[in-house]
Design an enzyme around this catalytic site. Structure first.
Site, mmCIF file in Angstrom:
data_model
loop_
_atom_site.group_PDB
_atom_site.id
_atom_site.type_symbol
_atom_site.label_atom_id
_atom_site.label_comp_id
_atom_site.label_asym_id
_atom_site.label_seq_id
_atom_site.Cartn_x
_atom_site.Cartn_y
_atom_site.Cartn_z
ATOM 1 N N LEU A 65 5.073 -3.457 -2.030
ATOM 2 C CA LEU A 65 6.214 -4.369 -1.958
ATOM 3 C C LEU A 65 6.805 -4.620 -3.342
ATOM 4 O O LEU A 65 6.168 -4.332 -4.361
ATOM 5 C CB LEU A 65 5.756 -5.685 -1.312
ATOM 6 C CG LEU A 65 5.167 -5.543 0.105
ATOM 7 C CD1 LEU A 65 4.670 -6.895 0.611
ATOM 8 C CD2 LEU A 65 6.184 -4.953 1.063
ATOM 9 N N PRO A 66 8.030 -5.181 -3.378
ATOM 10 C CA PRO A 66 8.710 -5.316 -4.673
ATOM 11 C C PRO A 66 7.998 -6.218 -5.697
ATOM 12 O O PRO A 66 7.894 -5.851 -6.862
ATOM 13 C CB PRO A 66 10.074 -5.913 -4.297
ATOM 14 C CG PRO A 66 10.292 -5.517 -2.870
ATOM 15 C CD PRO A 66 8.916 -5.513 -2.252
ATOM 16 N N THR A 96 3.306 -3.518 -7.864
ATOM 17 C CA THR A 96 3.093 -3.998 -9.233
ATOM 18 C C THR A 96 3.466 -5.475 -9.254
ATOM 19 O O THR A 96 4.640 -5.825 -9.083
ATOM 20 C CB THR A 96 3.995 -3.233 -10.230
ATOM 21 O OG1 THR A 96 3.695 -1.845 -10.146
ATOM 22 C CG2 THR A 96 3.758 -3.717 -11.651
ATOM 23 N N LYS A 171 -2.272 -1.859 -15.620
ATOM 24 C CA LYS A 171 -0.922 -1.314 -15.429
ATOM 25 C C LYS A 171 0.058 -1.885 -16.463
ATOM 26 O O LYS A 171 0.829 -1.143 -17.072
ATOM 27 C CB LYS A 171 -0.468 -1.635 -14.003
ATOM 28 C CG LYS A 171 1.009 -1.562 -13.740
ATOM 29 C CD LYS A 171 1.465 -0.232 -13.240
ATOM 30 C CE LYS A 171 2.992 -0.189 -13.201
ATOM 31 N NZ LYS A 171 3.556 1.010 -12.738
ATOM 32 N N LYS A 246 10.974 -5.272 -15.561
ATOM 33 C CA LYS A 246 10.088 -6.050 -14.679
ATOM 34 C C LYS A 246 8.654 -6.012 -15.225
ATOM 35 O O LYS A 246 7.989 -7.043 -15.342
ATOM 36 C CB LYS A 246 10.123 -5.455 -13.260
ATOM 37 C CG LYS A 246 9.086 -6.057 -12.332
ATOM 38 C CD LYS A 246 8.883 -5.269 -11.049
ATOM 39 C CE LYS A 246 7.634 -5.773 -10.338
ATOM 40 N NZ LYS A 246 7.283 -4.994 -9.146
HETATM 41 P P1 NAD Z 1 11.559 -0.465 -2.976
HETATM 42 O O1 NAD Z 1 12.416 -1.652 -3.183
HETATM 43 O O2 NAD Z 1 12.171 0.890 -2.861
HETATM 44 O O3 NAD Z 1 10.634 -0.676 -1.660
HETATM 45 C C1 NAD Z 1 10.096 -1.899 -1.268
HETATM 46 C C2 NAD Z 1 10.087 -1.918 0.265
HETATM 47 O O4 NAD Z 1 9.419 -3.084 0.714
HETATM 48 C C3 NAD Z 1 11.487 -1.952 0.876
HETATM 49 O O5 NAD Z 1 11.622 -0.882 1.809
HETATM 50 C C4 NAD Z 1 11.538 -3.322 1.563
HETATM 51 O O6 NAD Z 1 12.329 -3.312 2.752
HETATM 52 C C5 NAD Z 1 10.085 -3.553 1.863
HETATM 53 N N1 NAD Z 1 9.724 -4.943 2.081
HETATM 54 C C6 NAD Z 1 9.988 -6.026 1.313
HETATM 55 N N2 NAD Z 1 9.419 -7.129 1.830
HETATM 56 C C7 NAD Z 1 8.783 -6.739 2.964
HETATM 57 C C8 NAD Z 1 8.017 -7.414 3.959
HETATM 58 N N3 NAD Z 1 7.793 -8.737 3.896
HETATM 59 N N4 NAD Z 1 7.506 -6.691 4.965
HETATM 60 C C9 NAD Z 1 7.729 -5.364 5.069
HETATM 61 N N5 NAD Z 1 8.441 -4.670 4.162
HETATM 62 C C10 NAD Z 1 8.963 -5.350 3.124
HETATM 63 O O7 NAD Z 1 10.491 -0.498 -4.169
HETATM 64 P P2 NAD Z 1 9.609 0.738 -4.730
HETATM 65 O O8 NAD Z 1 10.375 1.466 -5.789
HETATM 66 O O9 NAD Z 1 9.025 1.472 -3.580
HETATM 67 O O10 NAD Z 1 8.469 -0.072 -5.497
HETATM 68 C C11 NAD Z 1 7.413 -0.738 -4.809
HETATM 69 C C12 NAD Z 1 6.442 -1.278 -5.839
HETATM 70 O O11 NAD Z 1 5.941 -0.195 -6.641
HETATM 71 C C13 NAD Z 1 7.072 -2.279 -6.817
HETATM 72 O O12 NAD Z 1 6.154 -3.310 -7.053
HETATM 73 C C14 NAD Z 1 7.332 -1.438 -8.066
HETATM 74 O O13 NAD Z 1 7.311 -2.219 -9.251
HETATM 75 C C15 NAD Z 1 6.155 -0.471 -8.014
HETATM 76 N N6 NAD Z 1 6.389 0.819 -8.702
HETATM 77 C C16 NAD Z 1 7.562 1.489 -8.550
HETATM 78 C C17 NAD Z 1 7.730 2.706 -9.215
HETATM 79 C C18 NAD Z 1 9.022 3.484 -9.069
HETATM 80 O O14 NAD Z 1 9.248 4.416 -9.853
HETATM 81 N N7 NAD Z 1 9.882 3.179 -8.093
HETATM 82 C C19 NAD Z 1 6.716 3.238 -10.015
HETATM 83 C C20 NAD Z 1 5.508 2.549 -10.111
HETATM 84 C C21 NAD Z 1 5.355 1.326 -9.447
#
Ligand code: NAD
Length: 296
Positions: A65-66, A96, A171, A246
Site C-alpha cells: 500500500l502507499p 514502505t 530501507k 517520500k
Molecule cells: P501504487 O499507488 O501504484 O499502488 C498502491 C495500490 O494500493 C493502489 O492500486 C491502490 O488502489 C491500493 N490501495 C490503497 N489503499 C487500499 C486499501 N485500503 N485496500 C486495497 N487497496 C488499496 O503504489 P506502488 O508504486 O505500487 O507502491 C506501493 C508501495 O511500494 C509504496 O509504499 C511505495 O513507497 C513502495 N515502493 C514503490 C516502488 C516503486 O518504484 N513504485 C519501489 C519500492 C517501494
C-alpha cells in the site's frame, strides 16, 4: 504451495502478485481499483469483495500500500484484518512506511497471536516484474523463516534485518545513502562538465578511482553517458522523485525518533523537496542533476 491474500495491486503489487501465481501459489486479490483486480484475475487469481473476504482461511496476507495510514487502516481498528485473521496466518507488509507504524501493527498483531514481517522492497517496477526485488525484513526468526520461501518467488535477495520495524529502518538507511550518492555524483559530473571535461570520460576515471559508487556503475545521471539509464531517456523513471522524497521524509522521521544526526540526509531531502516543488515529481530521481544548472 500456499494460500495467499494480496492487498494492493498497484505498480508494484500487481507484478508481485503475478509472480506468486507463476510460482504456483493460490492467490486471492483485493484492491480499491477494479481494473487492477481484473488484471490479476486474468492471470489466474481469485477476486474478493473486500479485504476481509480475501483473507479468509489464508496462510499469508501480503499488503503493498502507499503509506503508513493505509496499512494502519487495513489491519487495525474495528474493521481491521486483525479481527478476522486466523492466528496461524502470517502478515507480510511490503509497503514502505514509517518504522513506528510498522512496530505498532506488529504489536497489535502479536496481541492476537498473529506473526508479522515488515518486508519493504528495493528495486522498483522492473524488478517487481522480473521477480528480482530485494526484501528487507523485520520480525522474529520463526516469522522470517516462514515467509522466506514465499518471498523467494518475488525477489532475488531476501534479508533478515532484525526484529519488528528493522526492515523499514534498513530501507530508509539505504535510500538515504542512495540519494546522497546521487546528489554527490551529479555535483562531480556537473563540476567536471562545467570545466570542459567529457562526462563519459570523467565517469570512466571516477569508476576506476575512489569515487566509484552504484550511481556511476549502473545509473549515471548525466544524459548520454549510459544508454540504458533514465538520464538518457528524458529522465523517465526508474524511481520517481516523488518516491525518493517520500523515503527521505521517512528517513528524517526515523532520525528524529532515534535522535540521530543525518546532516547530509537532511540536505538531500531539502534538495529533492525543492526539485519536486518545481514540477519534477514524476521524473526519475537522477534528474536531480538538472537542478544544479550548468554551463551547457
Ligand atoms: P501504487 O499507488 O501504484 O499502488 C498502491 C495500490 O494500493 C493502489 O492500486 C491502490 O488502489 C491500493 N490501495 C490503497 N489503499 C487500499 C486499501 N485500503 N485496500 C486495497 N487497496 C488499496 O503504489 P506502488 O508504486 O505500487 O507502491 C506501493 C508501495 O511500494 C509504496 O509504499 C511505495 O513507497 C513502495 N515502493 C514503490 C516502488 C516503486 O518504484 N513504485 C519501489 C519500492 C517501494
Amino acid at each position: 504451495m500456499a494460500n495467499v491474500a494480496f492487498i494492493g495491486l498497484g505498480n508494484m503489487g500487481g507484478p508481485m502478485a503475478a509472480n506468486l501465481l507463476k510460482a504456483g501459489h493460490s492467490v486471492t486479490v483485493f484492491d480499491l481499483v477494479p481494473e487492477a483486480v481484473q488484471q490479476l484475475v486474468d492471470q489466474g487469481a481469485t477476486s474478493a469483495e473486500n479485504a476481509a473476504a480475501a483473507v479468509e482461511g489464508v496462510d499469508f496476507v501480503i499488503s503493498m500500500l502507499p503509506a503508513g495510514r493505509h496499512v494502519e487502516g487495513l489491519y487495525l481498528g474495528e474493521s481491521g484484518l486483525l479481527n478476522v485473521l486466523n492466528s496461524s496466518a502470517v502478515i507480510i507488509d511490503s509497503s514502505t512506511i514509517d518504522a513506528a507504524t510498522a512496530r505498532k501493527v506488529h504489536a497489535a498483531a502479536a496481541e492476537k497471536g498473529i506473526a508479522m514481517v515488515d518486508a519493504p522492497v528495493s528495486g522498483g517496477v522492473a524488478a517487481a516484474a522480473a521477480g528480482t526485488l530485494s526484501f528487507m525484513c523485520g520480525g522474529s526468526d520463526e516469522a522470517f523463516a516462514s515467509v522466506k520461501p514465499l518471498l523467494d518467488g518475488m525477489g532475488k535477495n531476501i534479508f533478515h534485518a532484525g526484529d519488528s520495524g528493522a526492515g523499514q529502518v534498513a530501507k530508509v538507511c539505504n535510500n538515504m545513502l542512495l540519494s546522497i550518492l546521487m546528489v554527490g555524483t551529479s555535483e562531480a559530473l556537473r563540476l567536471g562538465a562545467d570545466n570542459g571535461l567529457d562526462p563519459a570520460r570523467l565517469s570512466e576515471i571516477m569508476l576506476a578511482s575512489s569515487g566509484r559508487n552504484w550511481t556511476l556503475e549502473v545509473y549515471n545521471p548525466y544524459p548520454g553517458v549510459m544508454e540504458n539509464a533514465p538520464a538518457s531517456n528524458d529522465y523517465k523513471p526508474g524511481f520517481m522523485n516523488d518516491l525518493m522524497l517520500k523515503d527521505l521524509g521517512l528517513a528524517m522521521e526515523t532520525a528524529v525518533h532515534s535522535g540521530s544526526a543525518t546532516p547530509l540526509g537532511a540536505m538531500a531531502r531539502s534538495l529533492y523537496a525543492s526539485h519536486v516543488s518545481k514540477g519534477n515529481g514524476k521524473l526519475d530521481f537522477s534528474s536531480i542533476l538538472q537542478s544544479l544548472g550548468g554551463n551547457d
